[in-house]
Design a protein around this motif. Structure first.
Motif, short mmCIF file in Angstrom:
data_model
loop_
_atom_site.label_atom_id
_atom_site.label_comp_id
_atom_site.label_asym_id
_atom_site.label_seq_id
_atom_site.Cartn_x
_atom_site.Cartn_y
_atom_site.Cartn_z
N ARG A 114 0.95 -0.88 0.14
CA ARG A 114 -0.18 -0.57 0.00
C ARG A 114 1.13 0.87 -0.10
O ARG A 114 0.45 2.42 -0.69
CB ARG A 114 -1.23 -0.23 1.07
CG ARG A 114 -1.71 -0.76 1.05
CD ARG A 114 -3.33 -1.17 2.00
NE ARG A 114 -2.47 -0.71 3.02
CZ ARG A 114 -2.51 -1.94 4.25
NH1 ARG A 114 -3.13 -3.37 3.28
NH2 ARG A 114 -2.05 -2.44 4.97
N ALA A 115 1.73 1.10 0.73
CA ALA A 115 2.69 2.32 1.04
C ALA A 115 3.27 2.41 -0.29
O ALA A 115 3.32 4.37 -0.85
CB ALA A 115 3.55 1.96 2.23
N GLU A 116 4.29 1.30 -1.42
CA GLU A 116 4.75 1.17 -2.90
C GLU A 116 3.87 2.26 -3.41
O GLU A 116 3.86 2.48 -4.72
CB GLU A 116 4.83 0.25 -2.65
CG GLU A 116 6.04 0.25 -3.88
CD GLU A 116 7.14 1.09 -4.34
OE1 GLU A 116 7.23 1.11 -5.35
OE2 GLU A 116 7.64 1.51 -3.46
N LYS A 117 2.21 1.40 -3.09
CA LYS A 117 1.51 2.14 -4.13
C LYS A 117 0.99 3.65 -4.21
O LYS A 117 0.99 4.37 -5.14
CB LYS A 117 -0.36 1.30 -4.19
CG LYS A 117 -0.90 1.49 -5.90
CD LYS A 117 -2.19 0.75 -5.45
CE LYS A 117 -3.28 1.23 -6.61
NZ LYS A 117 -4.25 0.40 -5.99
N ALA A 118 1.03 4.34 -2.62
CA ALA A 118 0.62 5.39 -3.19
C ALA A 118 1.62 6.00 -3.00
O ALA A 118 2.08 7.50 -3.72
CB ALA A 118 0.34 5.35 -1.10
N ARG A 119 3.15 5.73 -3.39
CA ARG A 119 4.13 6.25 -3.61
C ARG A 119 4.10 6.59 -4.57
O ARG A 119 4.68 7.88 -5.43
CB ARG A 119 5.87 5.97 -2.90
CG ARG A 119 6.96 6.44 -3.00
CD ARG A 119 8.08 5.14 -3.25
NE ARG A 119 8.70 4.49 -3.85
CZ ARG A 119 8.99 4.50 -5.23
NH1 ARG A 119 9.30 5.64 -5.44
NH2 ARG A 119 8.38 3.78 -5.76
N GLN A 120 4.54 5.54 -5.43
CA GLN A 120 4.12 5.49 -7.18
C GLN A 120 2.92 6.81 -7.30
O GLN A 120 3.05 7.48 -8.47
CB GLN A 120 4.21 4.41 -7.59
CG GLN A 120 4.94 2.96 -7.64
CD GLN A 120 4.53 2.19 -7.85
OE1 GLN A 120 3.74 1.49 -8.32
NE2 GLN A 120 6.17 1.03 -7.66
N GLU A 121 1.76 6.65 -6.67
CA GLU A 121 0.45 7.38 -7.37
C GLU A 121 1.34 8.74 -6.76
O GLU A 121 0.80 9.88 -8.18
CB GLU A 121 -0.36 7.27 -6.69
CG GLU A 121 -1.68 5.69 -7.20
CD GLU A 121 -2.24 5.28 -6.16
OE1 GLU A 121 -2.69 5.81 -5.27
OE2 GLU A 121 -3.35 4.50 -6.67
N ALA A 122 1.49 9.18 -5.79
CA ALA A 122 2.75 10.54 -5.75
C ALA A 122 3.66 10.95 -6.85
O ALA A 122 3.35 12.48 -7.44
CB ALA A 122 2.93 11.08 -4.24
N GLU A 123 4.29 9.69 -7.35
CA GLU A 123 5.14 10.41 -8.46
C GLU A 123 4.83 10.76 -9.44
O GLU A 123 4.86 11.46 -9.40
CB GLU A 123 5.87 9.19 -8.16
CG GLU A 123 7.09 8.76 -7.28
CD GLU A 123 8.34 7.95 -6.81
OE1 GLU A 123 8.37 7.49 -7.65
OE2 GLU A 123 9.24 7.84 -6.29
N ALA A 124 3.45 9.51 -10.24
CA ALA A 124 3.09 9.87 -11.21
C ALA A 124 2.32 11.29 -10.68
O ALA A 124 2.62 11.82 -11.75
CB ALA A 124 1.87 8.99 -11.05
N LYS A 125 1.35 10.85 -9.69
CA LYS A 125 0.75 12.83 -10.29
C LYS A 125 2.33 14.28 -10.07
O LYS A 125 1.60 15.29 -10.59
CB LYS A 125 0.26 13.42 -8.84
CG LYS A 125 -1.11 14.17 -8.31
CD LYS A 125 -1.45 14.03 -7.40
CE LYS A 125 -2.18 15.93 -7.10
NZ LYS A 125 -2.66 15.83 -5.51
N ALA A 126 2.76 13.70 -8.89
CA ALA A 126 4.07 15.10 -9.30
C ALA A 126 4.57 15.14 -10.96
O ALA A 126 4.64 16.23 -11.19
CB ALA A 126 5.53 14.48 -8.31
N GLU A 127 5.36 14.18 -11.25
CA GLU A 127 5.25 14.07 -12.78
C GLU A 127 4.55 14.53 -13.88
O GLU A 127 4.66 15.11 -14.40
CB GLU A 127 6.29 12.66 -13.05
CG GLU A 127 6.01 11.79 -14.39
CD GLU A 127 7.67 13.26 -14.75
OE1 GLU A 127 8.40 13.51 -16.14
OE2 GLU A 127 8.24 12.98 -13.48
N ARG A 128 3.08 14.37 -13.61
CA ARG A 128 2.33 15.25 -14.20
C ARG A 128 2.69 16.99 -14.34
O ARG A 128 2.41 16.98 -15.16
CB ARG A 128 0.65 14.45 -14.35
CG ARG A 128 0.48 12.23 -14.81
CD ARG A 128 -1.08 12.80 -14.83
NE ARG A 128 -1.58 12.65 -13.32
CZ ARG A 128 -1.42 11.75 -12.18
NH1 ARG A 128 -0.94 10.13 -12.92
NH2 ARG A 128 -1.87 11.93 -11.29
N GLU A 129 2.29 16.95 -12.66
CA GLU A 129 1.78 18.04 -12.82
C GLU A 129 3.59 18.99 -13.33
O GLU A 129 3.03 20.14 -13.53
CB GLU A 129 1.83 18.46 -10.88
CG GLU A 129 0.68 18.24 -10.31
CD GLU A 129 0.51 18.17 -8.88
OE1 GLU A 129 1.93 18.46 -8.13
OE2 GLU A 129 -0.23 17.66 -8.43
#
Length: 303
Positions: A114-129
């Motif tokens: 769950r933590a890894e998934k949350a981290r990946q989602e945060a990184e993906a969001k930051a990359e999109r931004e």
């Protein structure tokens, strides 16, 4: 009549002879009878016989052995049952511990996932931004460069018009002619510098001549073309033109070169203040840097 006649005797009747016979088995299974007799009267009295059956010694031994064997077997079975119960209890306890440990490990892995998934989602969001911000910045820079190019084109056309009208009129004095020439040169250099700075941030592409990607000589050629001056396309050809000038006596618009003058491998435009603009490489693109960052080999002046 006699007083004693017909009076029953008070004496107890004679007991008849009795005989007790004991029949017992003897070793080897042979029956033996033991008779115990007691006579209390005449020998003619009818005997009374009582018989007791007793097992043989061999039968007693067999029964005893069977009983002992059955008892031992029962004790052994009980001990076996107790051992099995103890083993079962130990196995259950071990299984419970292993299940608890496996559950804890599964929970830990699930939490890590769950933590890894949350981290990946945060990184993906930051990359999109970041990508969106970069796209907006590039759009704004492109719009700014387009506006600057439009202004440079208008300025260049105006400078050329003023230069043509000045040459068609009679010159009033040598001082006035010199001042006009200096003014035209300054305006041309400013156009070159402005065009070069408007391309900062563009990509470097080998053979690129714009409008959004350049190589070093393509940028220099386009900057001079914006001021109405034609230059060759290749770096060593550009550095071979004009007049060689010292690096301590540079003016905005001068062409800097790296390598020998007739065999340069890189060129850029001096923009004043000890800085130059050039299409450096694919990693940096078009940049404005200090001369100290990558000192040139020499410079030429075209204007």
């Amino acid at each position: 009549m006699s007083h004693t006649a017909h009076i029953p005797s008070h004496r107890k009747p004679r007991r008849s002879a009795s005989k007790l016979a004991l029949r017992a088995g003897v070793a080897g299974g042979v029956l033996s009878t033991i008779a115990v007799a007691g006579a209390a009267g005449p020998a003619s009295a009818e005997p009374v016989t009582e018989t007791i059956e007793m097992p043989t010694l061999g039968s007693l031994g067999t029964d005893l052995s069977s009983a002992v064997a059955a008892s031992a077997e029962a004790s052994q079975q009980e001990a076996l049952d107790q051992s099995l119960e103890a083993q079962e209890a130990t196995a259950l306890e071990k299984a419970a511990k292993e299940a608890k440990k496996a559950k804890a490990e599964a929970d830990r892995k699930a939490e890590a996932e769950r933590a890894e998934k949350a981290r990946q989602e945060a990184e993906a969001k930051a990359e999109r931004e970041r990508a969106e911000a970069q796209a907006r910045a590039e759009a704004q820079a492109r719009a700014s460069r387009d506006a600057a190019r439009t202004q440079l084109t208008a300025t260049s056309a105006s400078s050329q018009s003023d230069s043509g009208s000045g040459s068609s009129n009679d010159s009033g004095s040598s001082a006035g002619s010199s001042s006009e020439s200096t003014q035209v040169s300054s305006g041309t250099a400013a156009s070159i510098v402005a065009f070069a700075r408007a391309q900062v941030g563009d990509a470097y592409v080998t053979g690129g001549t714009g409008p959004n990607s350049w190589d070093c000589s393509g940028l220099v050629q386009a900057a001079y073309a914006a001021a109405g001056i034609d230059l060759p396309r290749i770096s060593y050809q550009q550095s071979s033109m004009g007049t060689s000038v010292s690096l301590s006596n540079l003016q905005p618009g001068d062409i800097l070169y790296w390598g020998s003058r007739s065999g340069s491998y890189h060129v850029a435009i001096y923009v004043g203040g000890g800085k130059y603009v050039g299409a450096q490489n694919s990693s940096t693109g078009v940049v404005e840097r200090s001369l100290d960052w990558d000192p040139p080999s020499g410079a030429v002046r075209i204007l």
